[in-house]
Write a protein that holds these residues in place. Sequence first.
Motif, short mmCIF file in Angstrom:
data_model
loop_
_atom_site.label_atom_id
_atom_site.label_comp_id
_atom_site.label_asym_id
_atom_site.label_seq_id
_atom_site.Cartn_x
_atom_site.Cartn_y
_atom_site.Cartn_z
N LEU A 1 48.86 59.87 33.50
CA LEU A 1 47.50 59.34 33.67
C LEU A 1 46.88 59.77 34.99
CD1 LEU A 1 47.61 55.68 32.26
CD2 LEU A 1 46.30 57.60 31.38
N ARG A 2 47.69 59.88 36.03
CA ARG A 2 47.16 60.35 37.33
C ARG A 2 46.60 61.77 37.21
NH1 ARG A 2 48.30 58.06 42.55
NH2 ARG A 2 48.71 55.84 42.23
N LYS A 3 47.22 62.57 36.34
CA LYS A 3 46.79 63.97 36.19
C LYS A 3 45.67 64.12 35.17
CE LYS A 3 51.23 66.06 37.50
NZ LYS A 3 50.67 66.69 38.73
N THR A 4 45.76 63.38 34.05
CA THR A 4 44.78 63.56 32.97
C THR A 4 43.53 62.70 33.14
OG1 THR A 4 45.89 61.89 31.61
CG2 THR A 4 46.58 64.19 31.32
N GLN A 5 43.66 61.56 33.80
CA GLN A 5 42.51 60.68 33.99
C GLN A 5 42.45 60.19 35.44
OE1 GLN A 5 41.43 57.90 30.83
NE2 GLN A 5 43.19 58.59 29.63
N PRO A 6 42.21 61.11 36.37
CA PRO A 6 42.23 60.74 37.79
C PRO A 6 41.13 59.77 38.19
CG PRO A 6 41.37 62.96 37.50
CD PRO A 6 41.89 62.53 36.17
N HIS A 7 40.04 59.70 37.40
CA HIS A 7 38.90 58.88 37.79
C HIS A 7 38.85 57.54 37.07
CE1 HIS A 7 37.53 62.35 39.97
NE2 HIS A 7 37.45 63.07 38.87
N ILE A 8 39.85 57.26 36.22
CA ILE A 8 39.86 55.99 35.52
C ILE A 8 40.01 54.84 36.53
CG2 ILE A 8 42.37 55.81 35.17
CD1 ILE A 8 41.76 54.85 32.32
N LYS A 9 39.39 53.70 36.24
CA LYS A 9 39.45 52.56 37.16
C LYS A 9 40.87 52.03 37.29
CE LYS A 9 37.48 48.00 38.06
NZ LYS A 9 36.59 46.91 37.56
N ARG A 10 41.37 51.97 38.52
CA ARG A 10 42.71 51.47 38.81
C ARG A 10 42.61 50.29 39.78
NH1 ARG A 10 43.36 56.91 37.87
NH2 ARG A 10 45.25 57.51 36.69
N PRO A 11 42.63 49.07 39.27
CA PRO A 11 42.58 47.90 40.16
C PRO A 11 43.76 47.86 41.13
CG PRO A 11 42.13 47.26 37.90
CD PRO A 11 42.62 48.67 37.85
N GLY B 1 46.57 40.14 28.43
CA GLY B 1 45.32 39.82 27.76
C GLY B 1 44.96 38.35 27.84
N GLU B 2 45.93 37.51 28.22
CA GLU B 2 45.68 36.07 28.32
C GLU B 2 45.62 35.61 29.78
OE1 GLU B 2 48.25 33.97 25.21
OE2 GLU B 2 48.85 36.07 25.06
N MET B 3 45.65 36.59 30.73
CA MET B 3 45.51 36.25 32.14
C MET B 3 44.03 36.26 32.53
SD MET B 3 48.57 38.50 33.88
CE MET B 3 50.28 38.27 33.40
N LYS B 4 43.67 35.39 33.46
CA LYS B 4 42.28 35.30 33.87
C LYS B 4 41.86 36.47 34.75
CE LYS B 4 42.28 30.28 33.44
NZ LYS B 4 42.20 28.96 34.12
N ASN B 5 42.78 37.00 35.56
CA ASN B 5 42.48 38.14 36.43
C ASN B 5 43.72 39.03 36.52
OD1 ASN B 5 41.63 39.97 38.32
ND2 ASN B 5 40.82 38.44 39.74
N PRO B 6 44.03 39.78 35.44
CA PRO B 6 45.27 40.56 35.43
C PRO B 6 45.33 41.66 36.49
CG PRO B 6 43.86 41.14 33.57
CD PRO B 6 43.26 39.92 34.20
N GLY B 7 44.18 42.20 36.90
CA GLY B 7 44.18 43.26 37.90
C GLY B 7 44.81 42.84 39.20
N LYS B 8 44.55 41.61 39.61
CA LYS B 8 45.14 41.08 40.84
C LYS B 8 46.47 40.39 40.59
CE LYS B 8 40.83 40.37 43.44
NZ LYS B 8 39.97 39.39 44.14
#
Length: 440
Positions: free
Chosen positions: A374-384, A218-225
């Motif tokens: 999560l892959r099964k229940t929320q397949p369309h959730i955004k995954r960076p 939560g304190e990272m500027k770009n945690p996805g990358k």
Amino acid sequence: MEPKQLKKEVTGLTALTVVVGTVIGAGIFFKPTAVYSASGAPGLGLLAWFIGGIITIAGGLTVAEIGTIYPETGGMMIYLEKVYGRWLGFLVGWAQMIIYYPANFGALAIIFGTQVSSLFDLPDHVIAPIAIVTAMFVMAINFMGTKYSGRLQTAATLLKLIPIAVIIIAGLSYPGGGTIRLIPFSMESHPVATSLGSALVATLFAYDGWINVGALAGEMKNPGKMLPKVIVGGLSIVMSVYLMINVAYLFVLDSTQLAGTNTPAALVASHLFGEFGGKLVTIGILISVFGGMNGYIISGIRIPYVLATQKLLPFSNWFSKLTKGTNMPVNGGLVILAISIIMILTGQFNQLTDLIIFVIWTFTTLTFVAVIILRKTQPHIKRPYRVPFYPIIPLIAIIGGSYIIINTLIVQPQNALLGIVLTLSGIPVYLYCTKKNQKI
């Protein structure tokens, strides 16, 4: 006050040094004793270091996926809450607050005190006071803000690599060393399955700490990358270092000698460099342990804060306060420090570390499973970021984690039972707080 009000001051370098600096703490210098005692032979001991690294990297690749889906301050407790429910998220946060972080912090402080005592030939009764004063000093630095604790972490990580590099280079060049010390693979007196499991528990303490960087997302500027790169990159560095330094140890001393000393790195250093050189390496080890303590606290003091913002702790308003100027959750840090001091006074380094591994790997394995759910229940959730070679990598992590848990239940049932009892002690707290919140 919401967790988002923590400042986004965690850079990629700080995050990487949290992974490397927290993981490379005391374990590589002291756990060879437990590893080679459990394995009974150098070959099986080295295999434990290798498998521990593979399990950890597979775990890091897996957790990075869920970490980028939920890049929030709190790390694993947020992941488990989102997938399994609020109660499990609370339990992992509770276990981290009263067991995981205090025990790690306390165990490292004990090692720090032990090494200072050895360096200056001080009596054993000063170990606990030195450990307590060191713990208070590290906590005070973290109370000053992430900027200062992050700089300390970067400096300590770079400095701790110096004695490691010196031991590796000198050990691999040691006259009379060689592959002869790397055999035999196993001993008849040590059954391979259970011996490997016990040795793995020891190596996983040395590898422990990598998942804590998720608490800073939560304190990272770009945690996805940033998050996947720092976890996998950091763990790859650590595994390479661990394998090389263990081979260097075995080039200087055989596995029986390593198993028979409480200070294997210092003993190897004294063989390589004499008494004076050994003391210089001991100073490097002190820097390494100090950096490990700082790395755990950077992450650890955020956990009570996040629980409190969800009103899941008694005196939540007190726990959720942030200091003016630095925006640091000081009160939670004070509680972790108090529990750590109690644990320091026990003086039981190995028991504390074994307890830590059972508790944290139970929850970590559930986090690996959560990625598949999560892959099964929320397949369309955004995954960076997506874990590569799915589902093979997550399954390696799950199987490895399950093996550690089951082996601990069989070989160290008392530690397992104590961990379970302390973790479940959070249930009455959770029920009380949720009931109180419903009345508000």
